[in-house]
Design a protein around this motif. Structure first.
Motif, PDB file in Angstrom:
ATOM      1  N   LYS A 214       0.710  25.528  11.871  1.00  0.00           N
ATOM      2  CA  LYS A 214      -0.325  26.329  12.524  1.00  0.00           C
ATOM      3  C   LYS A 214      -1.549  25.493  12.881  1.00  0.00           C
ATOM      4  CE  LYS A 214       0.493  30.913  10.554  1.00  0.00           C
ATOM      5  NZ  LYS A 214      -0.079  31.955   9.682  1.00  0.00           N
ATOM      6  N   ARG A 215      -1.976  24.623  11.961  1.00  0.00           N
ATOM      7  CA  ARG A 215      -3.223  23.874  12.150  1.00  0.00           C
ATOM      8  C   ARG A 215      -3.077  22.621  13.001  1.00  0.00           C
ATOM      9  NH1 ARG A 215      -6.016  24.064   6.169  1.00  0.00           N
ATOM     10  NH2 ARG A 215      -6.647  26.233   6.259  1.00  0.00           N
ATOM     11  N   LYS A 216      -1.882  22.030  13.023  1.00  0.00           N
ATOM     12  CA  LYS A 216      -1.737  20.752  13.718  1.00  0.00           C
ATOM     13  C   LYS A 216      -0.773  20.775  14.892  1.00  0.00           C
ATOM     14  CE  LYS A 216      -3.109  18.103   9.716  1.00  0.00           C
ATOM     15  NZ  LYS A 216      -2.738  17.129   8.693  1.00  0.00           N
ATOM     16  N   VAL A 217       0.322  21.504  14.775  1.00  0.00           N
ATOM     17  CA  VAL A 217       1.343  21.452  15.825  1.00  0.00           C
ATOM     18  C   VAL A 217       1.097  22.497  16.907  1.00  0.00           C
ATOM     19  CG1 VAL A 217       3.821  21.623  16.307  1.00  0.00           C
ATOM     20  CG2 VAL A 217       3.035  20.508  14.202  1.00  0.00           C
ATOM     21  N   PHE A 218       0.849  23.736  16.496  1.00  0.00           N
ATOM     22  CA  PHE A 218       0.732  24.830  17.463  1.00  0.00           C
ATOM     23  C   PHE A 218      -0.702  25.307  17.684  1.00  0.00           C
ATOM     24  CE2 PHE A 218       5.069  25.467  15.633  1.00  0.00           C
ATOM     25  CZ  PHE A 218       5.766  25.076  16.755  1.00  0.00           C
ATOM     26  N   VAL A 219      -1.685  24.598  17.154  1.00  0.00           N
ATOM     27  CA  VAL A 219      -3.079  25.041  17.228  1.00  0.00           C
ATOM     28  C   VAL A 219      -3.550  25.234  18.667  1.00  0.00           C
ATOM     29  CG1 VAL A 219      -4.089  22.723  17.115  1.00  0.00           C
ATOM     30  CG2 VAL A 219      -5.386  24.691  16.273  1.00  0.00           C
ATOM     31  N   ASP A 220      -3.085  24.392  19.579  1.00  0.00           N
ATOM     32  CA  ASP A 220      -3.488  24.508  20.988  1.00  0.00           C
ATOM     33  C   ASP A 220      -2.474  25.261  21.825  1.00  0.00           C
ATOM     34  OD1 ASP A 220      -5.875  23.089  20.577  1.00  0.00           O
ATOM     35  OD2 ASP A 220      -4.808  21.172  20.725  1.00  0.00           O
ATOM     36  N   GLY A 221      -1.481  25.879  21.203  1.00  0.00           N
ATOM     37  CA  GLY A 221      -0.459  26.622  21.922  1.00  0.00           C
ATOM     38  C   GLY A 221       0.614  25.699  22.476  1.00  0.00           C
ATOM     39  N   LEU A 222       1.432  26.274  23.345  1.00  0.00           N
ATOM     40  CA  LEU A 222       2.500  25.521  23.995  1.00  0.00           C
ATOM     41  C   LEU A 222       2.415  25.739  25.496  1.00  0.00           C
ATOM     42  CD1 LEU A 222       5.707  26.126  21.828  1.00  0.00           C
ATOM     43  CD2 LEU A 222       4.513  23.977  22.190  1.00  0.00           C
ATOM     44  N   PRO A 223       2.286  24.679  26.252  1.00  0.00           N
ATOM     45  CA  PRO A 223       2.276  24.855  27.700  1.00  0.00           C
ATOM     46  C   PRO A 223       3.669  25.285  28.171  1.00  0.00           C
ATOM     47  CG  PRO A 223       2.319  22.528  27.129  1.00  0.00           C
ATOM     48  CD  PRO A 223       2.165  23.292  25.854  1.00  0.00           C
TER      49      PRO A 223
ATOM     50  N   GLY B 192      22.148  29.730   0.514  1.00  0.00           N
ATOM     51  CA  GLY B 192      21.843  30.699   1.569  1.00  0.00           C
ATOM     52  C   GLY B 192      20.941  31.842   1.158  1.00  0.00           C
ATOM     53  N   ILE B 193      20.398  31.805  -0.031  1.00  0.00           N
ATOM     54  CA  ILE B 193      19.505  32.866  -0.491  1.00  0.00           C
ATOM     55  C   ILE B 193      18.104  32.612   0.070  1.00  0.00           C
ATOM     56  CG2 ILE B 193      18.445  33.968  -2.505  1.00  0.00           C
ATOM     57  CD1 ILE B 193      20.933  33.068  -4.102  1.00  0.00           C
ATOM     58  N   VAL B 194      17.542  33.614   0.750  1.00  0.00           N
ATOM     59  CA  VAL B 194      16.199  33.486   1.331  1.00  0.00           C
ATOM     60  C   VAL B 194      15.156  33.707   0.241  1.00  0.00           C
ATOM     61  CG1 VAL B 194      14.574  34.396   3.024  1.00  0.00           C
ATOM     62  CG2 VAL B 194      16.999  34.251   3.592  1.00  0.00           C
ATOM     63  N   ALA B 195      14.317  32.698   0.034  1.00  0.00           N
ATOM     64  CA  ALA B 195      13.260  32.789  -0.970  1.00  0.00           C
ATOM     65  C   ALA B 195      11.960  33.310  -0.363  1.00  0.00           C
ATOM     66  CB  ALA B 195      13.026  31.430  -1.622  1.00  0.00           C
ATOM     67  N   LYS B 196      11.705  32.962   0.902  1.00  0.00           N
ATOM     68  CA  LYS B 196      10.489  33.420   1.577  1.00  0.00           C
ATOM     69  C   LYS B 196      10.669  33.237   3.077  1.00  0.00           C
ATOM     70  CE  LYS B 196       5.500  33.317   1.565  1.00  0.00           C
ATOM     71  NZ  LYS B 196       4.274  32.775   1.022  1.00  0.00           N
ATOM     72  N   SER B 197       9.930  34.018   3.838  1.00  0.00           N
ATOM     73  CA  SER B 197       9.956  33.871   5.293  1.00  0.00           C
ATOM     74  C   SER B 197       8.537  34.021   5.841  1.00  0.00           C
ATOM     75  CB  SER B 197      10.894  34.893   5.935  1.00  0.00           C
ATOM     76  OG  SER B 197      10.514  36.193   5.582  1.00  0.00           O
ATOM     77  N   ALA B 198       8.357  33.510   7.046  1.00  0.00           N
ATOM     78  CA  ALA B 198       7.051  33.584   7.709  1.00  0.00           C
ATOM     79  C   ALA B 198       7.278  33.562   9.218  1.00  0.00           C
ATOM     80  CB  ALA B 198       6.170  32.411   7.294  1.00  0.00           C
ATOM     81  N   ILE B 199       6.337  34.103   9.952  1.00  0.00           N
ATOM     82  CA  ILE B 199       6.419  34.119  11.419  1.00  0.00           C
ATOM     83  C   ILE B 199       5.140  33.516  11.980  1.00  0.00           C
ATOM     84  CG2 ILE B 199       6.519  35.556  13.492  1.00  0.00           C
ATOM     85  CD1 ILE B 199       8.171  37.557  11.883  1.00  0.00           C
ATOM     86  N   ILE B 200       5.317  32.614  12.944  1.00  0.00           N
ATOM     87  CA  ILE B 200       4.181  32.088  13.689  1.00  0.00           C
ATOM     88  C   ILE B 200       4.328  32.607  15.118  1.00  0.00           C
ATOM     89  CG2 ILE B 200       3.042  30.034  14.607  1.00  0.00           C
ATOM     90  CD1 ILE B 200       3.937  28.498  12.163  1.00  0.00           C
ATOM     91  N   LYS B 201       3.274  33.193  15.638  1.00  0.00           N
ATOM     92  CA  LYS B 201       3.261  33.703  17.008  1.00  0.00           C
ATOM     93  C   LYS B 201       2.455  32.722  17.855  1.00  0.00           C
ATOM     94  CE  LYS B 201       3.619  38.487  15.544  1.00  0.00           C
ATOM     95  NZ  LYS B 201       4.758  38.996  16.229  1.00  0.00           N
ATOM     96  N   VAL B 202       3.136  32.096  18.827  1.00  0.00           N
ATOM     97  CA  VAL B 202       2.514  31.059  19.633  1.00  0.00           C
ATOM     98  C   VAL B 202       2.362  31.544  21.074  1.00  0.00           C
ATOM     99  CG1 VAL B 202       2.697  28.664  20.415  1.00  0.00           C
ATOM    100  CG2 VAL B 202       3.634  29.315  18.186  1.00  0.00           C
ATOM    101  N   THR B 203       1.183  31.325  21.633  1.00  0.00           N
ATOM    102  CA  THR B 203       0.943  31.591  23.039  1.00  0.00           C
ATOM    103  C   THR B 203       0.657  30.261  23.721  1.00  0.00           C
ATOM    104  OG1 THR B 203      -1.442  31.881  22.767  1.00  0.00           O
ATOM    105  CG2 THR B 203      -0.065  33.852  22.492  1.00  0.00           C
ATOM    106  N   LYS B 204       0.362  30.306  24.996  1.00  0.00           N
ATOM    107  CA  LYS B 204       0.056  29.046  25.680  1.00  0.00           C
ATOM    108  C   LYS B 204      -1.308  28.506  25.261  1.00  0.00           C
ATOM    109  CE  LYS B 204      -1.709  31.228  29.858  1.00  0.00           C
ATOM    110  NZ  LYS B 204      -1.568  31.344  31.298  1.00  0.00           N
ATOM    111  N   ASN B 205      -2.138  29.334  24.612  1.00  0.00           N
ATOM    112  CA  ASN B 205      -3.488  28.920  24.225  1.00  0.00           C
ATOM    113  C   ASN B 205      -3.681  28.665  22.729  1.00  0.00           C
ATOM    114  OD1 ASN B 205      -4.380  29.207  26.916  1.00  0.00           O
ATOM    115  ND2 ASN B 205      -4.593  31.407  26.597  1.00  0.00           N
ATOM    116  N   GLY B 206      -2.765  29.104  21.897  1.00  0.00           N
ATOM    117  CA  GLY B 206      -2.954  28.948  20.455  1.00  0.00           C
ATOM    118  C   GLY B 206      -1.877  29.648  19.680  1.00  0.00           C
ATOM    119  N   CYS B 207      -2.160  29.907  18.402  1.00  0.00           N
ATOM    120  CA  CYS B 207      -1.174  30.597  17.555  1.00  0.00           C
ATOM    121  C   CYS B 207      -1.866  31.473  16.517  1.00  0.00           C
ATOM    122  CB  CYS B 207      -0.261  29.593  16.862  1.00  0.00           C
ATOM    123  SG  CYS B 207      -1.045  28.641  15.557  1.00  0.00           S
ATOM    124  N   GLU B 208      -1.067  32.376  15.929  1.00  0.00           N
ATOM    125  CA  GLU B 208      -1.561  33.230  14.845  1.00  0.00           C
ATOM    126  C   GLU B 208      -0.642  33.072  13.652  1.00  0.00           C
ATOM    127  OE1 GLU B 208      -0.921  37.351  15.913  1.00  0.00           O
ATOM    128  OE2 GLU B 208      -1.713  37.030  17.867  1.00  0.00           O
TER     129      GLU B 208
END
Length: 134
Positions: free
Chosen positions: A92-101, A118-134
């Motif tokens: 979030k802070r370094k790769v997708f901070v400026d979004g994706l063109p 194959g057991i899921v211990a945790k999951s997360a979602i990053i929402k990326v726009t062309k301007n940034g991410c959440e």
């Protein structure tokens, strides 16, 4: 009058009893149990962003290739989750901070921390726009 009060009490008692039975779970809703110490890996799946399936598969494959370099061997669940959270925060802070063109709308990237079984211990979602991410 006393019969009416007793009837009211009985109806309320039956209602409470029925309500408590209807809220009882019929099966185990807990996630799969993660062993005390295990080997973990992180993978991702993508959708959205106005991209074609082929473009999504290429991006997903590239990111999964990078994530495959992160292996968490012989760790407890809490240790693996700590590493997973650090990876997500870093993305979030370094790769997708400026979004994706080149994307339109929101690109959803779902990450999963899994044991090699194959057991899921945790999951997360990053929402990326062309301007940034959440």
């Amino acid at each position: 009058m006393k019969k009416l009060a007793n009837l009211k009490f009985m109806v309320m008692a039956m209602f409470v009893a029925m309500l408590s039975m209807s809220l009882t779970a019929c099966s185990d809703d807990d996630d799969d149990d993660v062993p005390g110490v295990a080997n973990y890996f992180i993978e991702c799946k993508m959708n959205g962003g106005g991209l074609t399936n082929q473009e999504l598969m290429q991006l997903e494959s590239g990111l999964n290739s990078e994530l495959s370099q992160i292996t968490i061997k012989g760790a407890t669940k809490s240790e693996a989750i700590y590493t997973f959270d650090e990876v997500i925060l870093n993305l979030k802070r370094k790769v997708f901070v400026d979004g994706l063109p080149g994307i339109s709308g929101t690109l959803n990237i779902a990450f999963s921390l899994k044991t090699t079984d194959g057991i899921v211990a945790k999951s997360a979602i990053i929402k990326v726009t062309k301007n940034g991410c959440e």
